[in-house]
Motif scaffolding. Structure first.
Motif, short mmCIF file in Angstrom:
data_model
loop_
_atom_site.label_atom_id
_atom_site.label_comp_id
_atom_site.label_asym_id
_atom_site.label_seq_id
_atom_site.Cartn_x
_atom_site.Cartn_y
_atom_site.Cartn_z
N SER A 50 -4.05 6.66 -2.41
CA SER A 50 -3.19 5.51 -2.18
C SER A 50 -3.29 4.55 -3.36
CB SER A 50 -3.55 4.79 -0.87
OG SER A 50 -4.85 4.28 -0.94
N GLN A 70 -6.35 7.47 2.38
CA GLN A 70 -4.92 7.55 2.67
C GLN A 70 -4.30 6.16 2.88
OE1 GLN A 70 -2.86 10.12 2.70
NE2 GLN A 70 -4.35 11.76 2.48
N ALA A 71 -3.06 5.99 2.44
CA ALA A 71 -2.34 4.72 2.59
C ALA A 71 -2.23 4.32 4.06
CB ALA A 71 -0.96 4.81 1.96
N SER A 97 1.89 5.47 -1.39
CA SER A 97 1.42 6.81 -1.73
C SER A 97 1.62 7.04 -3.23
CB SER A 97 2.21 7.84 -0.93
OG SER A 97 1.90 9.13 -1.37
N ILE A 141 0.89 -1.16 0.00
CA ILE A 141 0.00 0.00 0.00
C ILE A 141 0.92 1.21 0.00
CG2 ILE A 141 -1.85 1.21 1.19
CD1 ILE A 141 -2.36 -1.48 2.70
N ILE A 143 -2.78 0.43 -4.16
CA ILE A 143 -2.66 -0.91 -3.56
C ILE A 143 -2.18 -1.86 -4.65
CG2 ILE A 143 -3.93 -2.77 -2.42
CD1 ILE A 143 -5.97 -0.45 -1.65
#
Length: 98
Positions: A58, A73-74, A28, A26, A60
């Motif tokens: 984020s 957000q991550a 940014s 995960i 993934i």
């Protein structure tokens, strides 16, 4: 064959979920390598946009090389993953931040 107990869903925001045990990273989306990763996944038809029209916060990466964009957000997704997998690990991460 996998049992139902092995399948844990990870909430990535706006009603979207992924299998937690398939998540490799995960990250940014701000860096140039992540922007390239996103473009490469798009060209390979392995990009999944789960932002629901919002800004990508984020990225993934899964074990099948799929790249999923999320509007969450991550750090938030990572915390959800830790809490779901093991309360002990979540406490460890909380202690490291302090």
């Amino acid at each position: 064959m996998r049992s139902q107990m092995d399948l844990k869903l990870l909430n990535i925001g706006f009603g979207n979920t992924v299998l937690a045990n398939r998540v490799v990273a995960i990250v940014s989306p701000a860096s140039a390598p992540m922007k390239r990763l996103k473009e490469d996944a798009k060209l390979a038809n392995k990009l999944i946009d789960a932002t629901m029209g919002r800004r990508t916060r984020s990225i993934i990466i899964t074990d099948s090389d799929h790249v999923i964009l999320s509007g969450v957000q991550a750090e938030t997704i990572a915390q959800r993953l830790l809490v779901d997998s093991s309360p002990k690990e979540a406490n460890l991460m909380k202690t490291e931040k302090e």
